[in-house]
Design an enzyme around this catalytic site. Structure first.
Site, PDB file in Angstrom:
ATOM      1  N   SER A 102     -50.234 -64.806 -10.515  1.00  0.00           N
ATOM      2  CA  SER A 102     -49.718 -63.500 -10.935  1.00  0.00           C
ATOM      3  C   SER A 102     -50.494 -63.027 -12.157  1.00  0.00           C
ATOM      4  O   SER A 102     -50.784 -63.830 -13.060  1.00  0.00           O
ATOM      5  CB  SER A 102     -48.237 -63.604 -11.307  1.00  0.00           C
TER       6      SER A 102
ATOM      7  N   GLU B 173     -40.763 -71.770 -17.831  1.00  0.00           N
ATOM      8  CA  GLU B 173     -40.862 -70.772 -16.760  1.00  0.00           C
ATOM      9  C   GLU B 173     -39.502 -70.535 -16.102  1.00  0.00           C
ATOM     10  O   GLU B 173     -39.127 -69.404 -15.825  1.00  0.00           O
ATOM     11  CB  GLU B 173     -41.867 -71.256 -15.708  1.00  0.00           C
TER      12      GLU B 173
HETATM   13  C1  LIG Z   1     -44.222 -63.962  -6.276  1.00  0.00           C
HETATM   14  C2  LIG Z   1     -44.889 -65.269  -6.581  1.00  0.00           C
HETATM   15  C3  LIG Z   1     -45.602 -65.425  -7.754  1.00  0.00           C
HETATM   16  C4  LIG Z   1     -46.250 -66.634  -8.029  1.00  0.00           C
HETATM   17  N1  LIG Z   1     -46.984 -66.739  -9.183  1.00  0.00           N
HETATM   18  C5  LIG Z   1     -47.649 -67.893  -9.447  1.00  0.00           C
HETATM   19  C6  LIG Z   1     -48.470 -68.001 -10.609  1.00  0.00           C
HETATM   20  O1  LIG Z   1     -48.602 -67.058 -11.397  1.00  0.00           O
HETATM   21  N2  LIG Z   1     -49.143 -69.151 -10.830  1.00  0.00           N
HETATM   22  C7  LIG Z   1     -49.032 -70.221  -9.988  1.00  0.00           C
HETATM   23  O2  LIG Z   1     -49.645 -71.248 -10.274  1.00  0.00           O
HETATM   24  N3  LIG Z   1     -48.271 -70.152  -8.851  1.00  0.00           N
HETATM   25  C8  LIG Z   1     -47.585 -69.009  -8.567  1.00  0.00           C
HETATM   26  N4  LIG Z   1     -46.815 -68.915  -7.425  1.00  0.00           N
HETATM   27  C9  LIG Z   1     -46.815 -70.029  -6.483  1.00  0.00           C
HETATM   28  C10 LIG Z   1     -45.505 -70.803  -6.408  1.00  0.00           C
HETATM   29  O3  LIG Z   1     -45.335 -71.616  -7.538  1.00  0.00           O
HETATM   30  C11 LIG Z   1     -45.550 -71.624  -5.107  1.00  0.00           C
HETATM   31  O4  LIG Z   1     -45.573 -70.704  -4.037  1.00  0.00           O
HETATM   32  C12 LIG Z   1     -44.346 -72.534  -4.975  1.00  0.00           C
HETATM   33  O5  LIG Z   1     -44.411 -73.576  -5.906  1.00  0.00           O
HETATM   34  C13 LIG Z   1     -44.239 -73.138  -3.557  1.00  0.00           C
HETATM   35  O6  LIG Z   1     -45.440 -73.705  -3.166  1.00  0.00           O
HETATM   36  P1  LIG Z   1     -46.074 -73.363  -1.734  1.00  0.00           P
HETATM   37  O7  LIG Z   1     -46.101 -71.878  -1.586  1.00  0.00           O
HETATM   38  O8  LIG Z   1     -47.344 -74.107  -1.618  1.00  0.00           O
HETATM   39  O9  LIG Z   1     -45.041 -73.886  -0.665  1.00  0.00           O
HETATM   40  P2  LIG Z   1     -44.919 -75.389  -0.137  1.00  0.00           P
HETATM   41  O10 LIG Z   1     -44.949 -76.314  -1.292  1.00  0.00           O
HETATM   42  O11 LIG Z   1     -45.923 -75.599   0.941  1.00  0.00           O
HETATM   43  O12 LIG Z   1     -43.464 -75.394   0.465  1.00  0.00           O
HETATM   44  C14 LIG Z   1     -43.174 -74.865   1.768  1.00  0.00           C
HETATM   45  C15 LIG Z   1     -41.684 -75.064   2.023  1.00  0.00           C
HETATM   46  O13 LIG Z   1     -41.365 -76.466   2.043  1.00  0.00           O
HETATM   47  C16 LIG Z   1     -40.331 -76.751   1.107  1.00  0.00           C
HETATM   48  N5  LIG Z   1     -40.580 -78.054   0.482  1.00  0.00           N
HETATM   49  C17 LIG Z   1     -41.772 -78.522   0.010  1.00  0.00           C
HETATM   50  N6  LIG Z   1     -41.606 -79.753  -0.515  1.00  0.00           N
HETATM   51  C18 LIG Z   1     -40.288 -80.061  -0.393  1.00  0.00           C
HETATM   52  C19 LIG Z   1     -39.499 -81.189  -0.763  1.00  0.00           C
HETATM   53  N7  LIG Z   1     -40.039 -82.248  -1.364  1.00  0.00           N
HETATM   54  N8  LIG Z   1     -38.166 -81.157  -0.500  1.00  0.00           N
HETATM   55  C20 LIG Z   1     -37.599 -80.079   0.120  1.00  0.00           C
HETATM   56  N9  LIG Z   1     -38.312 -78.981   0.511  1.00  0.00           N
HETATM   57  C21 LIG Z   1     -39.626 -78.971   0.248  1.00  0.00           C
HETATM   58  C22 LIG Z   1     -40.419 -75.646   0.070  1.00  0.00           C
HETATM   59  O14 LIG Z   1     -39.181 -75.461  -0.597  1.00  0.00           O
HETATM   60  C23 LIG Z   1     -40.804 -74.449   0.934  1.00  0.00           C
HETATM   61  O15 LIG Z   1     -39.656 -73.900   1.534  1.00  0.00           O
HETATM   62  C24 LIG Z   1     -46.156 -67.717  -7.122  1.00  0.00           C
HETATM   63  C25 LIG Z   1     -45.414 -67.561  -5.937  1.00  0.00           C
HETATM   64  C26 LIG Z   1     -44.792 -66.357  -5.660  1.00  0.00           C
HETATM   65  C27 LIG Z   1     -44.011 -66.221  -4.379  1.00  0.00           C
END
Ligand SMILES: Cc1cc2nc3c(=O)[nH]c(=O)nc-3n(C[C@H](O)[C@H](O)[C@H](O)COP(=O)(O)OP(=O)(O)OC[C@H]3O[C@@H](n4cnc5c(N)ncnc54)[C@H](O)[C@@H]3O)c2cc1C
Length: 390
Positions: free
Chosen positions: A148, A231
């Site tokens: 972001s 955060e």
């Molecule tokens: C609007 C927005 C702004 C963002 N801004 C930033 C930013 O500025 N900087 C930054 O670094 N990141 C940012 N992010 C990223 C955000 O931190 C990640 O999207 C988030 O941590 C989830 O990671 P992922 O998308 O890889 O999903 P994944 O980790 O692949 O997860 C996919 C699904 O599996 C579930 N899951 C995964 N592991 C487990 C577990 N162990 N137990 C139960 N369920 C699980 C998750 O809950 C999710 O539903 C942003 C995301 C959004 C949507």
């Protein structure tokens, strides 16, 4: 609070009052004076925008200043800088980083967070971006996603792998890096709202001086925990339904032609949850441990989604149209923007993902707060290089 600190606080507030009474001041001048008097973050050390108050008193003083002097709220684009970068710089940076705090507060410099990668979101310790030591500097290569504000930011917090032979949590190091450094490129990522509020950030032989490392080499995970804890607190407010969304739903309900008793009960339920979440947030705003952060973030995000879905449903067929269309735009982050209902519905889907998904936050509450059985982690003690990765 000691007698000395109490008198320093009273003196600072009186100085601010008489300075404000003496004439018209610009917002920049006000921020500079608030910072100089140690009232920017009252719980930070003296000389770093604070007075060294304990966190509980610090929160109370900030609330008092905003009520008494009408100090403006932190704009959306400063939430990462003020709410996440500043506490991390104070906890893990050196004295040479203090000027950055002033620039965050007074000049409203923008920061972003270079943590997530395609295979390191929930499993953040899996970061694959590398930082290789070269004398008194580091050379960084990798790709970050969902960053972001990277298109507006001057600075970033960066988590990178410095030792691939250590287990994944222990081979990470934390840096700060300028976004205009040679080798940094920022590309927009198109979101479901039609906006690109986040980005992909490519790091190609980016050089960082060792003086911009926060914490020890290999201690990046514990520094990152400071950022992530901050955060969740910062996002609890952002993830809340903004602009009295429930009140807006009530107004729309009155205008709605097809009201039914089942939805009326849902609306009453949402109103109750909204008031409870707000009251709980206010009551625990001074939690110094940050342990209530995950709870607030889950409650706020899920309420935001439920209110947005209910309100969009009141539009009936109108909810199928998206009048603003999909020309890719950058969001206005200078203030709290008032959004239309469908934008709010689409944006609310991200609330339970950003800053840690609701599933992960429930895991954290279970393991770290309630002491329940931890998730099985087969790769925790294995060298990162040998772990299976997607
Ligand atoms: C609007 C927005 C702004 C963002 N801004 C930033 C930013 O500025 N900087 C930054 O670094 N990141 C940012 N992010 C990223 C955000 O931190 C990640 O999207 C988030 O941590 C989830 O990671 P992922 O998308 O890889 O999903 P994944 O980790 O692949 O997860 C996919 C699904 O599996 C579930 N899951 C995964 N592991 C487990 C577990 N162990 N137990 C139960 N369920 C699980 C998750 O809950 C999710 O539903 C942003 C995301 C959004 C949507």
């Amino acid at each position: 609070m000691t007698a000395t600190t109490a008198s320093a606080l009273d003196g600072a507030i009186e100085n601010l009052r008489s300075w404000l009474d003496a004439g018209h001041r610009t917002p920049q001048e006000i921020r500079a004076t608030v910072y100089r008097l140690g009232l920017a973050w009252p719980h930070f050390p003296t000389g770093a925008g604070g007075l060294g108050l304990d966190p509980v008193t610090g929160v109370a003083v900030t609330a008092r200043l905003s009520a008494e002097f009408g100090l403006p709220a932190v704009p959306a684009r400063s939430v990462i800088a003020c709410g996440m970068a500043a506490p991390t710089l104070v906890a893990h940076g050196g004295g040479h980083h203090h000027p950055l705090l002033r620039r965050i507060y007074v000049d409203q410099e923008i920061w972003c967070q270079l943590f997530s990668e395609p295979s390191a979101g929930s499993d953040l310790a899996n970061v694959a971006t590398t930082a290789r030591r070269d004398g008194d500097r580091w050379v960084v290569n990798g790709a970050k996603v969902w960053t972001s504000l990277a298109h507006e930011a001057q600075w970033a917090m960066l988590l990178a792998r410095t030792d691939p032979d250590a287990p994944k949590h222990r081979g990470l190091t934390y840096f700060i890096v300028r976004l205009d450094a040679p080798g940094v490129s920022v590309r927009p990522l198109f979101q479901i709202t039609g906006e690109a509020e986040f980005n992909e950030v490519l790091l190609d032989d980016v050089v960082i001086p060792d003086s911009d490392r926060l914490g020890g080499v290999g201690d990046g995970w514990s520094v990152a925990i400071t950022t992530l804890t901050s955060e969740r607190g910062a996002l609890s407010n952002v993830a809340r339904p903004g602009g009295n969304a429930v009140d807006r739903a009530v107004r729309l309900w009155h205008q709605c032609e097809h009201r039914n008793p089942v939805d009326q009960v849902r609306l009453a339920d949402l109103w109750i949850r909204d008031r409870l979440v707000t009251a709980t947030l206010n009551r625990t705003a001074d939690d110094p441990t940050g342990s209530t952060g995950p709870m607030h973030k889950v409650l706020s995000a899920e309420l935001h989604q439920d209110v947005a879905e209910f309100t969009a449903g009141l539009l009936g067929r109108g909810a199928l149209e998206y009048p603003r269309g999909y020309p890719m735009t950058r969001p206005d982050t200078s203030a709290e923007a008032e959004h239309d209902l469908l934008y709010d519905y689409l944006r609310s889907r991200g609330s339970s993902i950003e800053g840690g998904t609701s599933e992960i936050l429930r895991n954290i509450i279970g393991e770290r707060i309630l002491g329940l059985e931890p998730e099985p982690r087969v790769d925790k003690a294995v060298p990162w290089r040998e772990t299976r990765r997607g």
